[in-house]
Design a protein around this motif. Sequence first.
Motif, PDB file in Angstrom:
ATOM      1  N   PRO A  30       0.832  -1.198   0.000  1.00 26.87           N
ATOM      2  CA  PRO A  30       0.000   0.000   0.000  1.00 26.87           C
ATOM      3  C   PRO A  30       0.874   1.257   0.000  1.00 26.87           C
ATOM      4  O   PRO A  30       2.033   1.225   0.422  1.00 26.87           O
ATOM      5  CB  PRO A  30      -0.777  -0.092   1.314  1.00 26.87           C
ATOM      6  N   ALA A  31       0.296   2.358  -0.409  1.00 29.43           N
ATOM      7  CA  ALA A  31       1.018   3.636  -0.474  1.00 29.43           C
ATOM      8  C   ALA A  31       1.634   4.033   0.857  1.00 29.43           C
ATOM      9  O   ALA A  31       2.696   4.655   0.889  1.00 29.43           O
ATOM     10  CB  ALA A  31       0.077   4.734  -0.967  1.00 29.43           C
ATOM     11  N   THR A  76       8.702   1.837   4.799  1.00 31.94           N
ATOM     12  CA  THR A  76       9.705   2.065   3.756  1.00 31.94           C
ATOM     13  C   THR A  76      10.257   0.742   3.241  1.00 31.94           C
ATOM     14  O   THR A  76      10.402   0.554   2.027  1.00 31.94           O
ATOM     15  CB  THR A  76      10.855   2.946   4.309  1.00 31.94           C
ATOM     16  N   ASP A  77      10.547  -0.189   4.139  1.00 30.23           N
ATOM     17  CA  ASP A  77      11.099  -1.478   3.720  1.00 30.23           C
ATOM     18  C   ASP A  77      10.124  -2.253   2.833  1.00 30.23           C
ATOM     19  O   ASP A  77      10.533  -2.874   1.852  1.00 30.23           O
ATOM     20  CB  ASP A  77      11.483  -2.317   4.942  1.00 30.23           C
ATOM     21  N   ALA A  78       8.843  -2.239   3.172  1.00 27.19           N
ATOM     22  CA  ALA A  78       7.847  -2.937   2.357  1.00 27.19           C
ATOM     23  C   ALA A  78       7.707  -2.275   0.991  1.00 27.19           C
ATOM     24  O   ALA A  78       7.641  -2.964  -0.038  1.00 27.19           O
ATOM     25  CB  ALA A  78       6.501  -2.982   3.077  1.00 27.19           C
ATOM     26  N   TRP A 115       5.032  -3.378  -7.151  1.00 28.02           N
ATOM     27  CA  TRP A 115       4.002  -2.371  -7.355  1.00 28.02           C
ATOM     28  C   TRP A 115       3.653  -1.752  -6.005  1.00 28.02           C
ATOM     29  O   TRP A 115       3.533  -2.461  -5.004  1.00 28.02           O
ATOM     30  CB  TRP A 115       2.731  -2.977  -7.930  1.00 28.02           C
ATOM     31  N   VAL A 116       3.467  -0.447  -5.984  1.00 30.31           N
ATOM     32  CA  VAL A 116       2.953   0.251  -4.807  1.00 30.31           C
ATOM     33  C   VAL A 116       1.631   0.879  -5.222  1.00 30.31           C
ATOM     34  O   VAL A 116       1.566   1.582  -6.239  1.00 30.31           O
ATOM     35  CB  VAL A 116       3.943   1.333  -4.311  1.00 30.31           C
ATOM     36  N   THR A 117       0.594   0.596  -4.460  1.00 31.04           N
ATOM     37  CA  THR A 117      -0.733   1.106  -4.816  1.00 31.04           C
ATOM     38  C   THR A 117      -0.819   2.603  -4.566  1.00 31.04           C
ATOM     39  O   THR A 117      -0.027   3.171  -3.824  1.00 31.04           O
ATOM     40  CB  THR A 117      -1.840   0.399  -4.006  1.00 31.04           C
ATOM     41  N   ARG A 118      -1.802   3.218  -5.183  1.00 29.14           N
ATOM     42  CA  ARG A 118      -2.096   4.633  -4.899  1.00 29.14           C
ATOM     43  C   ARG A 118      -2.852   4.758  -3.580  1.00 29.14           C
ATOM     44  O   ARG A 118      -2.712   5.731  -2.861  1.00 29.14           O
ATOM     45  CB  ARG A 118      -2.923   5.231  -6.029  1.00 29.14           C
TER      46      ARG A 118
END
Length: 175
Positions: A131-132, A136-138, A144-147
Amino acid sequence: MPTHLRPDSDVAAPITCLLSDVDGVMTDGRIIYDDMLRETKRFHVRDGQGIKVWLASQFEFGILTARTSPIVAHRASELGIRLVRQACVEKLATAIEVTDTLGIAPESVAYIGDDLPDLEVMRWAGLAVAPADASTDARDAADWVTRCRGGEGVIRELVERLLRAKGRWEGHVPG
């Protein structure tokens, strides 16, 4: 080629199983107790719709969570999620057990997590998502990082992106 440089259609093609953490992904990560010391959680209705669409598309969806909560079991039952693993001390071992049982290779798994306990599974899965507002590590471990932020429709965003990339979203849109 790194996932972020590949077209979504190539990334999504092998994905048949979506595994998700709960707190910080399906919820905003806050643990709330009422004055009777009962825990409450808030789930986003669009995540529920996304999970139903994913399952209706004949794909697998599972929950892996380190905590134990009857609320999670209830929400999973409401949505028809049969793969629910709570009290996962070793999430990677649990993910391997689930996928071995299903006969699914790691390359076919998308995993969405938000913090340190999720990192091993994110590194193992074919597609790692955060998730957005994940740690930081995740976010660094994610393809992909979601909006969306955790608890604000993250699962729905991921399902829609995967199914659109597979050319299978439009069949779920009325009209």
